[in-house]
Structure formats: structure tokens, C-alpha cells
Design a protein around this motif. Structure first.
Motif, PDB file in Angstrom:
ATOM      1  N   SER A 140     -41.176 -76.114  45.416  1.00 31.36           N
ATOM      2  CA  SER A 140     -42.290 -76.612  44.622  1.00 31.36           C
ATOM      3  C   SER A 140     -43.089 -75.399  44.168  1.00 31.36           C
ATOM      4  O   SER A 140     -42.827 -74.283  44.610  1.00 31.36           O
ATOM      5  CB  SER A 140     -43.143 -77.582  45.452  1.00 31.36           C
ATOM      6  OG  SER A 140     -43.268 -77.123  46.766  1.00 31.36           O
ATOM      7  N   ASP A 141     -44.051 -75.633  43.302  1.00 25.64           N
ATOM      8  CA  ASP A 141     -44.735 -74.493  42.682  1.00 25.64           C
ATOM      9  C   ASP A 141     -45.499 -73.673  43.716  1.00 25.64           C
ATOM     10  O   ASP A 141     -46.142 -74.207  44.602  1.00 25.64           O
ATOM     11  CB  ASP A 141     -45.713 -75.009  41.624  1.00 25.64           C
ATOM     12  CG  ASP A 141     -44.949 -75.650  40.485  1.00 25.64           C
ATOM     13  OD1 ASP A 141     -43.779 -75.240  40.296  1.00 25.64           O
ATOM     14  OD2 ASP A 141     -45.481 -76.565  39.843  1.00 25.64           O
ATOM     15  N   GLY A 142     -45.405 -72.377  43.594  1.00 22.67           N
ATOM     16  CA  GLY A 142     -46.235 -71.491  44.396  1.00 22.67           C
ATOM     17  C   GLY A 142     -45.743 -71.248  45.804  1.00 22.67           C
ATOM     18  O   GLY A 142     -46.367 -70.525  46.562  1.00 22.67           O
ATOM     19  N   VAL A 143     -44.630 -71.847  46.180  1.00 20.68           N
ATOM     20  CA  VAL A 143     -44.126 -71.613  47.532  1.00 20.68           C
ATOM     21  C   VAL A 143     -43.105 -70.485  47.481  1.00 20.68           C
ATOM     22  O   VAL A 143     -42.104 -70.563  46.768  1.00 20.68           O
ATOM     23  CB  VAL A 143     -43.468 -72.876  48.104  1.00 20.68           C
ATOM     24  CG1 VAL A 143     -42.869 -72.582  49.456  1.00 20.68           C
ATOM     25  CG2 VAL A 143     -44.478 -73.991  48.204  1.00 20.68           C
ATOM     26  N   THR A 144     -43.361 -69.422  48.176  1.00 21.91           N
ATOM     27  CA  THR A 144     -42.390 -68.332  48.198  1.00 21.91           C
ATOM     28  C   THR A 144     -41.848 -68.097  49.596  1.00 21.91           C
ATOM     29  O   THR A 144     -40.719 -67.681  49.769  1.00 21.91           O
ATOM     30  CB  THR A 144     -43.040 -67.022  47.698  1.00 21.91           C
ATOM     31  OG1 THR A 144     -44.285 -66.880  48.373  1.00 21.91           O
ATOM     32  CG2 THR A 144     -43.240 -67.039  46.212  1.00 21.91           C
ATOM     33  N   ASP A 145     -42.674 -68.397  50.600  1.00 22.78           N
ATOM     34  CA  ASP A 145     -42.303 -68.054  51.970  1.00 22.78           C
ATOM     35  C   ASP A 145     -41.778 -69.292  52.678  1.00 22.78           C
ATOM     36  O   ASP A 145     -42.461 -69.908  53.483  1.00 22.78           O
ATOM     37  CB  ASP A 145     -43.537 -67.497  52.697  1.00 22.78           C
ATOM     38  CG  ASP A 145     -43.200 -67.096  54.117  1.00 22.78           C
ATOM     39  OD1 ASP A 145     -42.063 -66.628  54.335  1.00 22.78           O
ATOM     40  OD2 ASP A 145     -44.055 -67.277  54.997  1.00 22.78           O
TER      41      ASP A 145
END
Lengths: 140, 113, 493
Positions: free
Chosen positions: B58-63
Motif C-alpha cells: 500500500s502507499d508509503g510502506v517501505t519497511d
């Protein structure tokens, strides 16, 4: 030995349906959120085992007159059939298809072939687990 | 965290080995259960414990966490569930036929059939 | 038809499921099983031909891109093994119709066989290390059912040990895969090979290699991990024993060959040396066992152990001759072990015992059985022009080329021991006077038991004589084993 388990039996009659409905919920929740066929199946098995504890094997068999081996077979066929469907479209095995459909009552619903596979898993888990319980419990 | 997990896995394996080396069938089965729990935890640790978000894009999840070890554990759990259920049935039958759950008396050789 | 390579896995599975619906109808079960195995065999022959003409077939399930999804790969080695597996299953199933008994047939005997074949074929075909674990479990759970089916005292006792050994080795398998994943971060076998080459096999990978050797060594029964095999394999009835002896240990051998030619090829001085020493010890231990027993089953069971050693010895040489010898010998051993087990099954049926000391003089009453047994025995020992010869010749040639003169000589000497051990059966069972009155047996049953065994023996003769004709297939299989890049390119295209 005759035990008085009125409380257990009465509660079980009620709780069985709660667990069963919850397992259906878990099953449908499965694709995007935690849940799925395996967990749903285990919950249903748990509900049936509760019935077995409260009543005896014969009563439960009368209430749920299924052949659980056949149920395992149907589940496996469903799972394999879903996965093999892709053979007829000449795409790799297990490729799954999905789309959004507008259904009455539900509105726009996203339907997946993976769900049919999961239904198969559900039936396999319930069928095989109950078969095991029956084969141990049936003897004593 | 990894160190803690490693110690926990080690304890599980130790207990499993101890139980598997005992004579009662039931203890051995519990031991195999502990052994597979240890193995599952090992997969989880080996895959790396990092990642705070679930592996759903989903948006903004990198970790996000590595989904693969979890999938492997789920598979391994299902398999060990099936196998444990099978051994339990088998142990029960063996007990009913042999009238003992002592592995020493189940040694057997060709003369004793 | 990109899914072709999955057919030998899906079809037995499908028929196994169908059989679950016909628990009480034994005739239907038999017919369905026969149809299932024949259809699967046909599909595997088509697959074999496709691999021969078009090269390695690979597919990644679920339309995922290659290193992420589960890859299934059918190269020449796995196609050959899959075909041989189904061929053997066909004969063993036909043999079972007369020998296994209705009680077992009613309790899911045929579905268990088909599930096991699904697992065996899957393990031969998969290109994903964790998926291999899953298929191992499929075949193991089916084998648990087969080994305990019938529920005699001895079976219950031995199957407990069999299951415990395998549960522990499965746990080790999971642990090893976890270690491997933490080092290379992938499960796709082709991709693992690439990643290991990139880091040039540091010490930790060598440790993992040894762990894999332990895991597969338990399944494939190498020294010193073969201890569980003689006891467990002697418990079930003959058709199950034939199936186990011919197929199950071979899955372990295949897994060792695959991992040791695809992953761990950068430090062969250590890993392959261990493999070679262990395989020599396996041969010696098997020879001792084969000579020590007076029990038909045990003698042939220890011959399985010897064959495991010979094949792995060939594979550990890592040169063309040794590797193609190993492939030749692997296929040969599956066929000949199937044939031998079926034949000694017939002997046990006639005499009613498996103890050599109690039999004798069968040549007078059952001459054809004697002659076919002799052919199979010569084939096992590798007398030219029978099937064992070319494999062993190539293996020894490979050993000499690699400079392992002494171990090559041990392999040669083991042939003599093998010959002695199987000739002992021939001498005790067929020569001399019969020592006890034979139990009354039905001639019709005897003929029905003989038929599949004879066809299988004839097949091994054809395999031996047709070596020249089979050579291109073997060369293809060997090339992939010796040049991992062919395999990698086919999967990660």
C-alpha cells in the motif's frame, strides 16, 4: 459412567453455531486479510469436536450425516480442479483469475478462483481431521 | 532479538532431543512436535526479523516483513500437523496391539515375530 | 502445451482422489488405478520425447516470474526417472491385484500408491527446494500409510520407527532450507545456484552442503544413516516392499545428485570427497549385510544399500564417465530391484517362508522362475550384456579417470559380493532337494504373479541390450548434471 452434562450440552448447542459462523467469516475474509480455508476448516473442526465432547459419536453422526472421507475427496477434487482449470487456457498451472462483479445484495464484489481452491482446502481440513478423530474415538 | 530467538530455538531443540530419546511413545511424539516448532521458529529467524508492516503493498510502506518465511512456516505447520495426527493414531494402535508404550519392548527382531 | 511436464504429477493425484469415492468397490478401484497409471505413463513418455526434441521443459506455477514463483523443471534426468517410476508402478500394481489381499485393497491401498507416485514424480520434477520438501512429505505420508496398512504386529512396530526417523529427517530438511535461505535469500534451485556462484561458496555453504547430505542421506540410506532401512522395509508385504525399494531411496539419491551438481560445485575437494568416502563405506556395509543374512528379503534389501553406494560413488566423480554411469545405473537399479522383489515375492508365495534354510529344490517344480531369477541376478551383478554392466563399467572408468584407483577396485569387488549374495539365494532355493513339503498353492495365482515379474525382467534385458539406443538420452541427462548453466538458463530464461 453416567454424567450430568446438561450445562455443557446446552452451551454447546449455542456455541457450535457461533464458532461455525465465525469460521465462515474467517474463510471469506481470507484473501486480503488474515484467514482462509485452512483456519476456517480448523475452526469448524473445533466446533464439531466440541459437539463430540458434549454428546457421543453416534448422536453427532446422526446430526451430521456426512461421510467425511468423501468430503475430503470432494475438497481435493475442488482444489485440484481449480488449479487445473488453467491447463485449458494454456497458462501455467495454478494461475488464478479474478475480476469485479456486481452482484445483487452485495454490490461490487471481487471474485477469485482462489476462493474455490480455498473452499476445497476447507473441506479437506474438516474431512481429514474428523476422520482422524473418529478413527481414534470410534474404538473405545 | 535474534539472540533471544536463537536461545529459544536451542532450548526447544534440547527439550525435543531429550524427549525423543525417552522410552515412552507419547513423550517421543511430543518431542517431535517440539522439534518441528523449533524448526519453524528457525525459519522465521533466518528470514530476518526486520520489517514492521505486513507485506501488503500500500502507499508509503517501505519497511515490510519478508512474506516468504511465513508462507514456508504455514506449509510446514500444516504438514507437521498432519504427520503428528497420523503418528498419534498409529501409536494408539500400536499400544492396543502390543499392550505397551515402551520403545525398549518394541525393539523386536526376527526371532520374536 | 506448456503444462505437459506437470501431467505425470497431476494425473496420479487426480486418480488417487477419484479412488477415495470407491472405498468398497474393489473392482472399480483396480480398473481406475490401472487406467490412471497407464494414462500417466503415456503422458510421461510424451514428456520424455518432448524433452529429447525440445530441450528442458520449465514452468513457473501461477504465472509468477521465474525466481519468485515455484518452478517445475523437467530435464532429461527427471523425465527418465519419472517415466521409470510410472513403468514400475504399473507392474507393481498389476502384481498387487493378486497378491495384496482384499482387506488392504479396501483400506486405501491403491490411493496411497498413487499419492506416493504423485510425491515421487513431484520430487523428481520440482525446481524449488522448499517445494521438494513438500513433495517429500507427500510421498512420505503415503508411504506411512502403505507401511502400516494391514496392521500386523510387526508392521505397527517397525512403522513407528520408520515414521520417527523420517519426521526427524524432515525437521532437519526444514532447518537446512532455513539456513540456505538466510544465506542466499532464494528458494528457486536455479537461482540458488547462481547466487552461490556469485559468492563463490564460502564455508557456511559447505556446512549447508553437508547438512543436505545428512538429510537426503537418511532418505537415501547412505552409511551410517541406513540403520533404519533393513528393519522397516522387511515389515510390509512384497508389492509395497518392491515399491519402496525401487523408488523411495532413489528419491534421496536424486536429491543428492541434483544438489551436489547444481549448488555445491565450487568446493568439490571437500564435499564430493566426503560423498565418495561415504558411498564406499555404504557399499562395504551393504556387502556385509547382504552376505550375513539367510532371509530372502534381507539379502535383497541390503543390495539396495549397495546400489545406493555405487550410484553415489559414480556421481561423486564429477566427470562425464562417472556421471553417465551413475544415471545408467540409477535407472537400471530401479528396474532390476522391482523385478527381483517381485520374483522373490513369487518364491515366498510358493514356499511360504522367506528363510533360505527352509527351502530347496524349486528347480524341479518351477523351472521358469529359476531361470528368470538367474537372469535378474546376473543383471543385478552386472554380467554383460545385461543391464547392470554398462553402468558399472562407466562408473569404474570414471573412478580411474579421476584417479581413485582403489575405490574403483572396491566397487568392482562389490559386484562379486552382489553376485555371491544373489547366487546364494539361487543355490539354496532352487538346487538340491526340497526340505519341507511345499504348501499347496494355486497354479493360476502363481501364473498371475509371474506375469508382471517376467515382463519386468525382459524389460531389464532390453535395457541392457539396447544401451546403444539409450545413449543419447543418457548423454542429455549427464550434460545437464555436469553443466549447471544449461539448467539455469532453461529456468531463468
Amino acid at each position: 459412567m453416567k454424567t450430568n452434562d446438561v450445562i455443557l450440552q446446552t452451551t454447546t448447542k449455542l456455541v457450535f453455531f457461533i464458532i461455525f459462523l465465525f469460521s465462515i467469516h474467517i474463510f471469506f475474509a481470507g484473501h486480503y486479510t488474515p484467514g482462509g480455508g485452512f483456519v476456517g476448516g480448523l475452526l469448524t473442526t473445533g466446533a464439531i469436536i466440541l459437539l463430540l465432547l458434549a454428546f457421543d459419536l453416534k448422536t453427532v453422526q446422526k446430526a451430521l450425516p456426512f461421510n467425511f472421507t468423501i468430503m475430503t475427496g470432494i475438497g481435493l477434487l475442488l482444489a485440484l480442479g481449480t488449479a487445473s482449470g488453467s491447463i485449458f487456457f494454456n497458462v501455467p498451472f495454478f494461475t488464478h483469475a479474478f475480476d469485479d462483479f456486481t452482484l445483487p445484495l452485495f454490490g461490487v464484489t471481487s471474485l477469485h478462483t482462489a476462493m474455490i481452491f480455498d473452499a476445497g482446502v476447507f473441506l479437506v481440513v474438516v474431512g481429514s481431521a474428523i476422520t482422524i478423530i473418529q478413527s481414534i474415538g470410534g474404538d473405545s | 532479538m535474534e539472540l533471544l530467538m536463537a536461545i529459544l530455538i536451542g532450548v526447544l531443540f534440547t527439550a525435543a532431543v531429550y524427549l525423543i530419546l525417552s522410552r515412552s511413545i507419547l513423550k517421543i511424539i511430543i518431542g517431535t512436535g517440539l522439534l518441528s516448532h523449533g524448526a519453524h521458529l528457525l525459519i522465521l529467524t533466518m528470514g530476518g526479523l526486520g520489517g514492521s508492516a505486513p507485506p501488503v503493498l500500500s502507499d508509503g510502506v517501505t519497511d515490510f516483513a519478508d512474506p516468504l518465511p511465513q508462507a514456508l512456516i504455514l506449509t510446514a505447520i500444516v504438514i507437521s500437523f498432519g504427520v503428528t495426527a497420523f503418528i498419534l493414531v498409529l501409536a494408539y494402535r500400536a499400544y492396543a496391539v502390543h499392550k505397551t508404550d515402551d520403545m525398549n519392548q518394541l525393539k523386536g527382531n526376527d526371532e520374536h515375530d | 502445451m506448456i503444462n505437459l511436464l506437470l501431467f505425470p504429477i497431476i494425473l496420479p493425484f487426480f486418480f488417487a482422489i477419484l479412488l477415495l469415492f470407491f472405498k468398497e468397490k474393489i473392482r472399480t478401484q483396480r480398473i481406475l488405478t490401472l487406467i490412471g497409471v497407464v494414462v500417466s505413463l503415456a503422458s510421461s513418455l510424451v514428456l520424455l520425447w518432448t524433452v529429447k526434441t525440445e530441450g528442458i521443459q520449465a514452468i513457473t506455477l501461477g504465472s509468477w516470474p521465474a525466481p519468485f514463483g515455484i518452478s517445475m523443471v523437467s530435464d532429461m534426468l527427471s523425465a527418465l526417472l519419472v517415466t521409470t517410476t510410472l513403468l514400475l508402478t504399473l507392474f507393481i500394481v498389476i502384481y498387487s491385484f493378486t497378491s495384496i489381499g482384499e482387506e488392504r485393497e479396501r483400506y486405501f491401498y491403491y490411493p496411497a500408491i498413487l499419492f506416493m507416485v504423485t510425491g515421487v514424480n513431484g520430487a523428481f520434477t520440482t525446481g524449488d527446494i522448499f517445494n521438494m520438501f513438500v513433495f517429500f512429505e507427500v510421498l512420505l505420508i503415503a508411504s506411512y500409510i502403505l507401511i502400516v496398512l494391514g496392521g500386523t504386529k510387526k508392521q505397527l512396530r517397525e512403522s513407528l520407527k520408520y515414521i520417527l526417523v523420517n519426521v526427524i529427517s524432515s525437521a532437519l530438511f526444514v532447518i537446512t532450507v532455513a539456513y540456505l535461505y538466510s544465506v542466499v535469500g532464494t528458494l528457486n534451485m536455479a537461482d540458488i545456484s547462481v547466487k552461490i556462484s556469485e559468492v563463490n561458496q564460502p564455508g557456511i555453504i559447505t556446512v549447508i552442503a553437508v547438512l543436505f547430505l545428512i538429510v537426503f542421506g537418511i532418505k537415501g540410506s547412505i552409511f551410517p544413516l541406513y540403520f533404519w532401512l533393513p528393519g522397516s522395509y522387511a515389515a510390509p508385504p512384497i508389492p509395497v516392499l518392491a515399491l519402496f525399494g525401487a523408488l523411495l531411496t532413489k528419491v534421496g539419491i536424486y536429491a543428492i545428485m541434483r544438489t551436489y551438481t547444481l549448488f555445491f560445485i565450487h568446493n568439490t575437494g571437500f564435499t564430493h570427497e566426503i560423498l565418495m568416502i561415504l558411498s564406499i563405506l555404504t557399499i562395504i556395509a551393504g556387502c556385509i549385510g547382504a552376505l550375513a543374512y539367510f532371509d530372502l528379503k534381507q539379502i535383497i534389501i541390503y543390495n539396495i544399500v549397495i546400489a545406493v553406494g555405487v550410484i553415489l560413488f559414480g556421481a561423486s566423480q564429477m566427470n562425464e564417465a562417472g556421471m553417465s554411469g551413475a544415471v545408467f545405473y540409477l535407472i537400471h537399479d530401479m528396474l532390476i530391484k522391482g523385478a527381483l522383489f517381485l520374483l522373490i515375492g513369487v518364491i515366498i508365495y510358493i514356499t511360504g517362508t522367506s528363510n533360505l534354510r527352509k527351502m530347496g529344490g524349486l528347480m524341479k517344480t518351477h523351472a521358469p522362475l529359476g531361470w528368470f531369477y538367474l537372469i535378474a541376478a546376473f543383471g543385478l551383478a552386472g554380467i554383460p550384456p545385461l543391464s547392470g554392466f554398462i553402468g558399472k563399467l562407466l562408473i569404474v572408468q570414471g573412478a580411474f579417470e579421476a584417479g581413485n584407483i582403489w575405490s574403483g577396485i572396491i566397487v568392482l569387488a562389490s559386484s562379486l559380493v552382489v553376485l555371491l549374495s544373489v547366487m546364494r539365494i539361487f543355490i539354496y532355493a532352487f538346487w538340491g532337494e526340497s526340505k519341507v513339503a511345499l504348501p499347496k498353492t494355486n497354479r493360476k495365482t502363481y501364473n498371475r504373479l509371474m506375469a508382471p515379474a517376467l515382463v519386468l525382467v525382459v524389460l531389464t534385458i532390453v535395457y541392457g541390450i539396447g544401451t546403444e539406443w539409450l545413449l543419447p538420452f543418457m548423454t542429455d541427462a549427464t550434460d545437464v548434471l555436469l553443466q549447471p548453466s544449461i539448467y539455469i538458463d532453461a529456468v531463468l530464461k
